[in-house]
Design a protein around this motif. Structure first.
Motif, PDB file in Angstrom:
ATOM      1  N   ARG A  60      -5.504  -4.868  -9.599  1.00 26.60           N
ATOM      2  CA  ARG A  60      -6.820  -5.103  -8.826  1.00 26.60           C
ATOM      3  C   ARG A  60      -5.842  -4.018  -7.432  1.00 26.60           C
ATOM      4  O   ARG A  60      -4.685  -4.451  -7.608  1.00 26.60           O
ATOM      5  CB  ARG A  60      -7.577  -5.751  -7.907  1.00 26.60           C
ATOM      6  CG  ARG A  60      -7.853  -7.285  -9.272  1.00 26.60           C
ATOM      7  CD  ARG A  60      -8.147  -8.039  -8.673  1.00 26.60           C
ATOM      8  NE  ARG A  60      -7.786  -9.324  -7.595  1.00 26.60           N
ATOM      9  CZ  ARG A  60      -6.976 -10.282  -7.804  1.00 26.60           C
ATOM     10  NH1 ARG A  60      -7.075 -10.464  -9.292  1.00 26.60           N
ATOM     11  NH2 ARG A  60      -6.026 -10.870  -7.280  1.00 26.60           N
ATOM     12  N   ASN A  61      -6.397  -4.068  -6.069  1.00 25.33           N
ATOM     13  CA  ASN A  61      -5.779  -3.907  -5.148  1.00 25.33           C
ATOM     14  C   ASN A  61      -4.823  -2.449  -5.315  1.00 25.33           C
ATOM     15  O   ASN A  61      -3.979  -2.459  -4.976  1.00 25.33           O
ATOM     16  CB  ASN A  61      -5.502  -4.972  -4.164  1.00 25.33           C
ATOM     17  CG  ASN A  61      -6.318  -6.102  -3.693  1.00 25.33           C
ATOM     18  OD1 ASN A  61      -6.738  -6.299  -3.755  1.00 25.33           O
ATOM     19  ND2 ASN A  61      -5.221  -6.978  -3.911  1.00 25.33           N
ATOM     20  N   ASN A  62      -5.239  -1.465  -6.245  1.00 29.92           N
ATOM     21  CA  ASN A  62      -4.521  -0.603  -6.174  1.00 29.92           C
ATOM     22  C   ASN A  62      -3.433  -0.746  -7.440  1.00 29.92           C
ATOM     23  O   ASN A  62      -2.338  -0.104  -7.039  1.00 29.92           O
ATOM     24  CB  ASN A  62      -4.712   0.426  -4.870  1.00 29.92           C
ATOM     25  CG  ASN A  62      -5.622   1.243  -4.138  1.00 29.92           C
ATOM     26  OD1 ASN A  62      -6.525   1.576  -5.158  1.00 29.92           O
ATOM     27  ND2 ASN A  62      -5.698   0.926  -2.944  1.00 29.92           N
ATOM     28  N   THR A  87       5.295   3.238  -8.791  1.00 34.06           N
ATOM     29  CA  THR A  87       4.957   4.266  -7.853  1.00 34.06           C
ATOM     30  C   THR A  87       3.611   3.842  -7.523  1.00 34.06           C
ATOM     31  O   THR A  87       3.224   2.670  -7.668  1.00 34.06           O
ATOM     32  CB  THR A  87       4.411   6.040  -9.089  1.00 34.06           C
ATOM     33  OG1 THR A  87       3.644   5.720  -9.379  1.00 34.06           O
ATOM     34  CG2 THR A  87       6.237   6.458  -8.715  1.00 34.06           C
ATOM     35  N   GLY A  88       3.110   4.854  -6.256  1.00 33.45           N
ATOM     36  CA  GLY A  88       1.382   4.710  -6.050  1.00 33.45           C
ATOM     37  C   GLY A  88       1.437   3.110  -5.552  1.00 33.45           C
ATOM     38  O   GLY A  88       2.544   2.794  -5.057  1.00 33.45           O
ATOM     39  N   GLY A  89       0.292   2.466  -6.028  1.00 34.87           N
ATOM     40  CA  GLY A  89      -0.194   1.444  -5.330  1.00 34.87           C
ATOM     41  C   GLY A  89       0.977  -0.359  -6.249  1.00 34.87           C
ATOM     42  O   GLY A  89       1.199  -0.965  -4.903  1.00 34.87           O
ATOM     43  N   ALA A  90       1.413   0.432  -7.214  1.00 33.82           N
ATOM     44  CA  ALA A  90       3.025  -1.174  -7.455  1.00 33.82           C
ATOM     45  C   ALA A  90       3.389  -1.112  -6.924  1.00 33.82           C
ATOM     46  O   ALA A  90       4.112  -1.782  -6.301  1.00 33.82           O
ATOM     47  CB  ALA A  90       2.665  -0.745  -8.849  1.00 33.82           C
ATOM     48  N   LYS A  91       4.128   0.445  -6.630  1.00 35.89           N
ATOM     49  CA  LYS A  91       5.059   0.484  -5.135  1.00 35.89           C
ATOM     50  C   LYS A  91       4.731   0.066  -3.987  1.00 35.89           C
ATOM     51  O   LYS A  91       5.515  -1.069  -3.125  1.00 35.89           O
ATOM     52  CB  LYS A  91       6.374   2.007  -5.270  1.00 35.89           C
ATOM     53  CG  LYS A  91       6.980   1.503  -4.470  1.00 35.89           C
ATOM     54  CD  LYS A  91       7.719   3.452  -3.952  1.00 35.89           C
ATOM     55  CE  LYS A  91       8.931   3.562  -2.971  1.00 35.89           C
ATOM     56  NZ  LYS A  91       8.904   2.789  -2.238  1.00 35.89           N
TER      57      LYS A  91
END
Length: 134
Positions: free
Chosen positions: A69-71, A92-96
């Motif tokens: 969740r939360n990207n 990358t992206g929301g995990a980073k």
């Protein structure tokens, strides 16, 4: 200091069934191109190779406390190997972004990852460490 840890156990047969049922749609939704290329080189153990990576993504999402969740998306979490051969994660992206939010100023994140499989199970453990920058 340890700022997060997570683990996951994945059934290899479940991944095999998803590969058969959904094919490229499943692969492209969950795995990075690098992960898929590595699995393609291992046709006899493709499902186990991907199951370990699936477990690593789940373990990371637990270590950062969000789940998916939360990207934080599965494709934003990729298993890669250090020059030594040890596995770690490329984000990358929301995990980073989520990991960056967890790290205090003056510190940097180090992700420790271990993977294993023994049919029908694949397992991953993630430990996120924050180290003070030198």
């Amino acid at each position: 200091m340890i700022i997060g840890m997570g683990s996951d156990l994945c059934n290899i047969d479940r991944i095999e069934n998803s590969l058969k049922k959904y094919g490229a749609r499943f692969e492209n939704r969950v795995f990075t191109q690098l992960e898929l290329a590595k699995a393609a080189k291992r046709p006899m153990t493709k499902a186990a190779t991907l199951a370990k990576r699936f477990a690593a993504k789940e373990a990371f999402s637990k270590a950062v406390g969000t789940g998916f969740r939360n990207n934080v998306f599965m494709r934003d979490i990729g298993v890669v190997n250090l020059p030594s051969g040890a596995p770690t994660l490329a984000l990358t992206g929301g995990a980073k972004s989520r990991l960056d939010m967890m790290i205090a100023e003056g510190y940097e994140a180090f992700i420790h990852l271990t993977l294993t499989d023994d049919l029908p199970w694949a397992q991953a453990f993630v430990i996120i460490e924050a180290r003070q920058k030198l």
